[in-house]
Scaffold this motif. Sequence first.
Motif, short mmCIF file in Angstrom:
data_model
loop_
_atom_site.label_atom_id
_atom_site.label_comp_id
_atom_site.label_asym_id
_atom_site.label_seq_id
_atom_site.Cartn_x
_atom_site.Cartn_y
_atom_site.Cartn_z
N VAL A 23 9.22 -87.22 -9.09
CA VAL A 23 10.67 -87.37 -9.30
C VAL A 23 10.95 -87.96 -10.68
O VAL A 23 11.86 -87.53 -11.39
CB VAL A 23 11.28 -88.25 -8.18
N HIS A 24 10.14 -88.93 -11.07
CA HIS A 24 10.29 -89.57 -12.36
C HIS A 24 10.11 -88.56 -13.50
O HIS A 24 10.87 -88.50 -14.46
CB HIS A 24 9.26 -90.71 -12.47
N ARG A 25 9.08 -87.74 -13.37
CA ARG A 25 8.80 -86.74 -14.42
C ARG A 25 9.92 -85.71 -14.54
O ARG A 25 10.38 -85.42 -15.63
CB ARG A 25 7.51 -85.99 -14.10
N ILE A 26 10.33 -85.16 -13.39
CA ILE A 26 11.32 -84.07 -13.50
C ILE A 26 12.70 -84.61 -13.84
O ILE A 26 13.56 -83.87 -14.29
CB ILE A 26 11.37 -83.17 -12.25
N GLY A 27 12.89 -85.94 -13.66
CA GLY A 27 14.15 -86.56 -14.06
C GLY A 27 14.36 -86.54 -15.56
O GLY A 27 15.43 -86.86 -16.06
N ARG A 28 13.34 -86.14 -16.30
CA ARG A 28 13.48 -86.07 -17.76
C ARG A 28 14.17 -84.80 -18.23
O ARG A 28 14.49 -84.65 -19.39
CB ARG A 28 12.10 -86.16 -18.42
N THR A 29 14.37 -83.88 -17.29
CA THR A 29 15.06 -82.65 -17.68
C THR A 29 16.38 -82.56 -16.93
O THR A 29 16.63 -83.29 -15.98
CB THR A 29 14.18 -81.40 -17.40
N GLY A 30 17.24 -81.68 -17.38
CA GLY A 30 18.50 -81.41 -16.69
C GLY A 30 19.50 -82.53 -16.71
O GLY A 30 20.23 -82.73 -15.77
N ARG A 31 19.53 -83.30 -17.79
CA ARG A 31 20.52 -84.37 -17.86
C ARG A 31 21.80 -83.91 -18.56
O ARG A 31 21.82 -82.87 -19.18
CB ARG A 31 19.93 -85.56 -18.63
N VAL A 32 22.81 -84.74 -18.44
CA VAL A 32 24.14 -84.50 -19.02
C VAL A 32 24.58 -83.04 -18.92
O VAL A 32 24.93 -82.39 -19.89
CB VAL A 32 24.25 -85.00 -20.50
N GLY A 33 24.58 -82.56 -17.69
CA GLY A 33 25.16 -81.25 -17.41
C GLY A 33 24.31 -80.06 -17.81
O GLY A 33 24.65 -78.93 -17.51
N ASN A 34 23.20 -80.31 -18.51
CA ASN A 34 22.32 -79.19 -18.84
C ASN A 34 21.44 -78.85 -17.65
O ASN A 34 20.96 -79.74 -16.97
CB ASN A 34 21.40 -79.54 -20.01
N ASN A 35 21.23 -77.58 -17.44
CA ASN A 35 20.30 -77.20 -16.39
C ASN A 35 18.88 -77.25 -16.93
O ASN A 35 18.60 -76.71 -17.99
CB ASN A 35 20.61 -75.80 -15.87
N GLY A 36 18.04 -77.92 -16.21
CA GLY A 36 16.65 -78.01 -16.61
C GLY A 36 15.77 -77.24 -15.65
O GLY A 36 16.19 -76.84 -14.57
N ILE A 37 14.54 -77.05 -16.07
CA ILE A 37 13.57 -76.39 -15.21
C ILE A 37 12.36 -77.31 -15.06
O ILE A 37 11.91 -77.91 -16.04
CB ILE A 37 13.06 -75.06 -15.82
N ALA A 38 11.86 -77.42 -13.86
CA ALA A 38 10.60 -78.12 -13.63
C ALA A 38 9.66 -77.14 -12.94
O ALA A 38 9.99 -76.58 -11.90
CB ALA A 38 10.80 -79.35 -12.77
N SER A 39 8.51 -76.91 -13.55
CA SER A 39 7.51 -76.01 -12.97
C SER A 39 6.27 -76.82 -12.63
O SER A 39 5.81 -77.59 -13.47
CB SER A 39 7.13 -74.90 -13.95
N SER A 40 5.78 -76.67 -11.43
CA SER A 40 4.62 -77.47 -11.02
C SER A 40 3.50 -76.58 -10.53
O SER A 40 3.73 -75.62 -9.80
CB SER A 40 5.02 -78.43 -9.89
N PHE A 41 2.29 -76.92 -10.97
CA PHE A 41 1.10 -76.17 -10.55
C PHE A 41 0.44 -76.91 -9.40
O PHE A 41 -0.17 -77.96 -9.60
CB PHE A 41 0.12 -76.02 -11.72
N PHE A 42 0.56 -76.35 -8.23
CA PHE A 42 0.00 -76.98 -7.03
C PHE A 42 -1.36 -76.35 -6.75
O PHE A 42 -1.45 -75.16 -6.45
CB PHE A 42 0.97 -76.76 -5.85
N ASP A 43 -2.40 -77.18 -6.88
CA ASP A 43 -3.76 -76.72 -6.62
C ASP A 43 -4.16 -77.18 -5.22
O ASP A 43 -4.36 -78.38 -5.00
CB ASP A 43 -4.71 -77.31 -7.67
N PRO A 44 -4.26 -76.26 -4.27
CA PRO A 44 -4.51 -76.67 -2.88
C PRO A 44 -5.79 -77.48 -2.69
O PRO A 44 -5.88 -78.27 -1.76
CB PRO A 44 -4.57 -75.34 -2.11
#
Lengths: 103, 171
Positions: B119-140
């Motif tokens: 949550v902390h990491r993805i909170g760095r994108t998409g601030r002040v009305g801009n849409n951000g993208i968070a992409s995560s690589f999930f290795d099972p």
Amino acid sequence: MTISYSDFLDVREEYPEIDYEIRGILLARAQNGATINEICDDYQKLTGLRFPVKENITDFLLSIAHVMVFCNENGTRIFNIMPTDTTRHLLDLVLNQKISERT
Amino acid sequence: GVVGGACSDVTQNVYEVEKLEKRAKLMELLKEDANGTIVFVETKRGADFLASILSETEFPTTTIHGDRLQRQRETALADFKAGRMKVLIATSIAARGLDIKNIRHVVNYDMPSSVDEYVHRIGRTGRVGNNGIASSFFDPHHDSAIAGDLVKILEGAGQEVPQFLRKYSYG
């Protein structure tokens, strides 16, 4: 002894990114340089693959552009990397960062 | 939104990517648009390794990690903010307390071990009305322990939950 890029074409065919990968490994260790064992260990850790060259590893490494080697006082070969236009900024960071212990 | 939850103005994509395939997947994402991308990786050496390859091939990339002096962190950050470096690769710890806002795209190349960190990491994108993208690589093989918590975060933020993630969250 002449080492030619074409001596290891079969390796490069199977591992098309290996030159970039070796330069990346050496860049990350540029402060101290890297032994063959360290290069092989890093390769496995960073790519998930077993290092594909089993013999004449020094020859192979020296067929990669910008790779250099010297022999230290113990007779161990220490490899390193020359800066290029695209990676100079990273090499500057690594060379001037906190001094790391040899691992 | 939910206190401590992830903002909903961030599009969160989770991909099932095994360790060996991560670099190719990152290249694929960067080819769409590399500008303003921060990539989180686990190790200092891994950060410099990846940055070297990206810089040599297509995308000027810089790094921030725990071996860097404060001055070097500031230089890397300034290069990234000014667009001289399209991509910034960082280890989690090094990125703490840094003033990095309005990132276009956050990539969790290596998943964090806790959802709080996620949550902390993805909170760095998409601030002040801009849409951000968070992409995560999930290795099972590596990340299944946080699958359940990740499903809750995605649901709480109104995001699509990929089927594989539900599967791993049941253990």
